[in-house]
Scaffold this active site. Structure first.
Site, PDB file in Angstrom:
ATOM      1  N   SER A   1     -72.750 -61.062  -8.810  1.00 19.33           N
ATOM      2  CA  SER A   1     -73.719 -60.400  -9.680  1.00 19.33           C
ATOM      3  C   SER A   1     -74.848 -60.366  -8.649  1.00 19.33           C
ATOM      4  O   SER A   1     -75.263 -61.099  -7.628  1.00 19.33           O
ATOM      5  CB  SER A   1     -74.147 -61.416 -10.840  1.00 19.33           C
ATOM      6  OG  SER A   1     -75.331 -61.215 -11.405  1.00 19.33           O
TER       7      SER A   1
ATOM      8  N   TYR B   1     -76.467 -70.148 -14.335  1.00 21.37           N
ATOM      9  CA  TYR B   1     -75.587 -68.729 -14.183  1.00 21.37           C
ATOM     10  C   TYR B   1     -75.902 -68.311 -12.657  1.00 21.37           C
ATOM     11  O   TYR B   1     -74.906 -68.050 -11.905  1.00 21.37           O
ATOM     12  CB  TYR B   1     -76.013 -67.585 -15.124  1.00 21.37           C
ATOM     13  CG  TYR B   1     -75.429 -66.262 -14.750  1.00 21.37           C
ATOM     14  CD1 TYR B   1     -73.812 -66.381 -15.208  1.00 21.37           C
ATOM     15  CD2 TYR B   1     -76.013 -65.121 -14.209  1.00 21.37           C
ATOM     16  CE1 TYR B   1     -73.365 -64.961 -14.878  1.00 21.37           C
ATOM     17  CE2 TYR B   1     -75.357 -63.900 -14.037  1.00 21.37           C
ATOM     18  CZ  TYR B   1     -73.684 -64.203 -14.488  1.00 21.37           C
ATOM     19  OH  TYR B   1     -73.344 -62.709 -14.351  1.00 21.37           O
TER      20      TYR B   1
END
Length: 257
Positions: free
Chosen positions: A137, A150
């Site tokens: 990501s 996250y």
């Protein structure tokens, strides 16, 4: 060429994983879709023309992972590409999120990648070829508030990928990372249930079709890394060069959760 390539995709029941499977089949590959939900898998499978396989599997269950990969090898004789895509996120502050949730997210996003890679790698090493693609990501490179858990998982995936690439140099196996920014997928139904983040950065969100197509091109060309979108890629380079300055400069712009 993607034709006849056996491509295992985790987290393939929705979002970019599902689209990647559909697009791969269109190009003549043999996608093997893996996810926890049999119902969702069959729904995506109904949209795929050509050879494919659906396997219900939870990346947090080591035995299920081993059995699933063994099943693919027994049926097709090989796994050409492993696309580690399974993962989820929740945008909460460190005090709001429980330690158990931190642990569970790491178990899915990071350890799920480790389990699947370790299960497939011996077969790829025996053949002397293969491709492992890990979906990290933009968060793997740029941290933001209300995303400590996250972000940590994606930092772990990115670091794991970089080290694994060095470990496998000369083996015939390519290790790639995909580092996308926000994508318009069901990911945000859990990550951002209030819709605040999506509302704030809607203009910046990418279409999942675009990201899936970019992933296929990475697989076809055996690129080692892509950062999406281009604007974010520029920002990531700047952040890596001047991390503390970038933190201060982009604090208000980046913290939209």
């Amino acid at each position: 060429m993607l034709k006849d390539k056996v491509v295992v995709i985790t987290g393939a029941s929705s979002g970019i994983g599902a689209l990647a499977a559909i697009f791969l089949a269109e190009q003549g590959a043999i996608p093997v879709l893996m996810a926890r939900s049999a119902e969702r898998l069959h729904s995506i499978g109904a949209r795929i023309s050509g050879p494919h396989k659906l396997i219900v599997m939870d990346v947090t269950n080591t035995e299920q992972v081993h059995q699933a990969m063994k099943q693919v090898i027994e049926e097709f004789g090989r796994i050409d590409v492993l696309l580690n895509n399974a993962g989820y996120g929740k945008f909460e502050s460190i005090l709001e999120m429980s330690e158990d949730e931190f642990s569970e997210m790491m178990n899915v996003n990071y350890m799920g990648t480790v389990r699947c890679t370790k299960s497939v790698l011996p077969f790829m090493l025996e053949r002397g070829e293969g491709h492992i693609v890990n979906v990290a990501s933009m968060a793997a490179k740029i941290g933001t508030a209300r995303s400590t858990s996250y972000t940590a998982t994606k930092h772990a995936v990115y670091g794991f990928s970089n080290s694994l690439r060095q470990e496998l140099r000369g083996s015939g196996i390519t290790v790639s990372t995909v580092n996308p920014g926000p994508i318009d997928t069901p990911f945000f139904e859990l990550a951002d249930p209030t819709g605040t983040y999506v509302s704030n950065i809607g203009w910046f969100m990418m279409k999942p079709e675009l990201v899936a197509r970019k992933m296929l091109r990475l697989i076809d060309r055996k690129q080692e890394e892509i950062n999406l979108p281009r604007l974010a890629a520029i920002g990531m380079r700047f952040y890596q060069l001047f991390p503390r300055f970038a933190d201060k400069l982009t604090y208000k712009m980046m913290n939209k959760k």
